[in-house]
Design a protein around this motif. Sequence first.
Motif, short mmCIF file in Angstrom:
data_model
loop_
_atom_site.label_atom_id
_atom_site.label_comp_id
_atom_site.label_asym_id
_atom_site.label_seq_id
_atom_site.Cartn_x
_atom_site.Cartn_y
_atom_site.Cartn_z
N ASN A 259 0.81 -1.22 0.00
CA ASN A 259 0.00 0.00 0.00
C ASN A 259 0.84 1.27 0.00
O ASN A 259 0.30 2.37 0.06
N TYR A 260 2.15 1.10 -0.04
CA TYR A 260 3.03 2.27 -0.04
C TYR A 260 2.92 3.02 -1.38
O TYR A 260 2.98 2.40 -2.44
N LYS A 261 2.75 4.31 -1.32
CA LYS A 261 2.70 5.13 -2.53
C LYS A 261 3.66 6.30 -2.38
O LYS A 261 3.74 6.91 -1.31
N SER A 262 4.35 6.61 -3.47
CA SER A 262 5.26 7.74 -3.41
C SER A 262 4.45 9.02 -3.25
O SER A 262 3.35 9.16 -3.79
N LEU A 263 5.01 9.97 -2.53
CA LEU A 263 4.32 11.22 -2.24
C LEU A 263 4.43 12.18 -3.42
O LEU A 263 5.36 12.07 -4.23
N PRO A 264 3.52 13.14 -3.53
CA PRO A 264 3.66 14.15 -4.60
C PRO A 264 5.01 14.83 -4.55
O PRO A 264 5.52 15.18 -3.48
N GLY A 265 5.61 14.97 -5.73
CA GLY A 265 6.89 15.68 -5.81
C GLY A 265 8.10 14.86 -5.43
O GLY A 265 9.21 15.38 -5.41
N ARG A 266 7.90 13.56 -5.07
CA ARG A 266 9.05 12.70 -4.71
C ARG A 266 9.08 11.52 -5.67
O ARG A 266 8.51 10.47 -5.40
N MET A 267 9.76 11.70 -6.78
CA MET A 267 9.88 10.64 -7.80
C MET A 267 8.51 10.06 -8.16
O MET A 267 8.34 8.86 -8.27
N ILE A 403 3.18 20.30 -18.44
CA ILE A 403 3.33 19.20 -19.41
C ILE A 403 2.61 17.92 -18.98
O ILE A 403 2.71 16.90 -19.66
N MET A 404 1.87 17.94 -17.87
CA MET A 404 1.16 16.71 -17.46
C MET A 404 -0.09 16.54 -18.33
O MET A 404 -0.70 17.51 -18.79
N ALA A 405 -0.45 15.28 -18.58
CA ALA A 405 -1.56 14.98 -19.48
C ALA A 405 -2.89 15.44 -18.92
O ALA A 405 -3.79 15.82 -19.68
N GLU A 406 -3.04 15.39 -17.58
CA GLU A 406 -4.30 15.78 -16.97
C GLU A 406 -4.05 16.85 -15.90
O GLU A 406 -4.03 16.55 -14.70
N PRO A 407 -3.89 18.10 -16.32
CA PRO A 407 -3.59 19.16 -15.35
C PRO A 407 -4.70 19.38 -14.32
O PRO A 407 -4.44 19.95 -13.26
N LYS A 412 -4.18 16.97 -6.73
CA LYS A 412 -3.99 15.65 -6.12
C LYS A 412 -2.56 15.12 -6.30
O LYS A 412 -2.01 14.47 -5.41
N LEU A 413 -1.96 15.44 -7.44
CA LEU A 413 -0.69 14.79 -7.78
C LEU A 413 0.56 15.64 -7.54
O LEU A 413 1.66 15.09 -7.47
N LEU A 414 0.40 16.96 -7.43
CA LEU A 414 1.58 17.82 -7.34
C LEU A 414 1.74 18.45 -5.96
O LEU A 414 0.77 18.55 -5.20
#
Length: 424
Positions: A259-267, A403-407, A412-414
């Motif tokens: 269940n580990y997920k990388s955090l936003p902005g960390r690879m 440049i992200m496909a879904e800005p 949520k992602l950045l």
Amino acid sequence: MKNIIQTILKILARLVLLRYRPDIIGITGSVGKSSTKEAVFVVLKHQFNVRRNEKNYNNELGLPLAIIGKESPNKSVFGWLGVFLKALSLILIGSRKYPKILVLEMGADKPGDIGYLLKIIPKKLLRIGIVTAIGASHLEFFKSIDNVLKEKKQLLSGVRDDGWAIINQDDERSGQLKERINSKILTYGLDEKADARAIEKRFSEDKGINFKLMYKGSFVPIHLSDALGEHQIYAALAGAAVGISYHLNLVAISESLKNYKSLPGRMKRIPGIKQTTIIDDSYNSSPSACKRALETLARLASRGRKFAVLGDMLELGGYTEEAHREIGRLVAKLGIDQLITIGEAAKDIATSALRAGMDKQDIFKFSASEEAGKFIQERLEHGDLILIKGSQGMRLEKITKEIMAEPLKAKKLLVRQSEQWLKR
């Protein structure tokens, strides 16, 4: 005003800890603190009532807020009154839901920061101290890596005698970290001397990381589907070491780490325009973290070209010029196809890469992230792989957003997508 708030928070947070007496797991280091915090939380959360500090709440204001369980009200006077009332309620009335374990990332931008944070935490509650790695960070204030080591080591010295110091065996200063530690020691890493060790590691752009966790002759497979860099293995190993210290079996640890997920902005892997792939590492940067990110970029297979979009590494003091030159030489050595630099100091990356043999036509320099974002957008082609990394002050998440496909998923992602950050 800030000093008054800080003092009140310090007193109230300590009283909250004395009331509930949770186990404290403190995490510090020059790189990988947030990822390690996340891995530790993931390993423990199904077994215990546990809380970790959110966002970058790792300083003299953020850490007490994490202990109290409130978000920062920023400049709102009434908001701060609400924080104080929540703390007083916890102290005077009580709550049955208060966590049994607090996982607290502890930052240190200058000498004295760790000492200050440790004054909030009673020593008998500090069950585990984790130091991820020691490197060149904030040298503008620390002046030398030895001073960084002294600062971070205070956390391990503060662990109670029956607790655990969890140390990265692969860090070249791990031997110094082990000196004069009264608590038990548990090491992790790739080195065969590590107590909790990763072997047979495999990386994939689309399938994440696989490796085997070994401990005392037993091993289990570990799969990190939403992770890319080797440093994520270290985060998972530190999480596993904490689980071991709590007597969790290896199978349970392996299941939890799924269940580990990388955090936003960390690879963070993010789909880009034109069917490209972005490796968003824009949260922050330091020489060692930048080297790791570049090595990961070089290691991954790609259908297209590989871009390194690199911003200034800030707060390095007298080491600034040489640090950026070292990164430039590494970019050329690794055979990265396109280099784009942002900022004044990062120009030394470009100059150094050119001197190390990289083609002039593949090197581009920009002053600001907005300007670079538009250029990269036009230059990308189907299948390209783009690493984006720079210090927080460079705001390279703006390039990722460009440049992200879904800005629309940026929030949520950045990183740094709150209203306060977007106004800056």
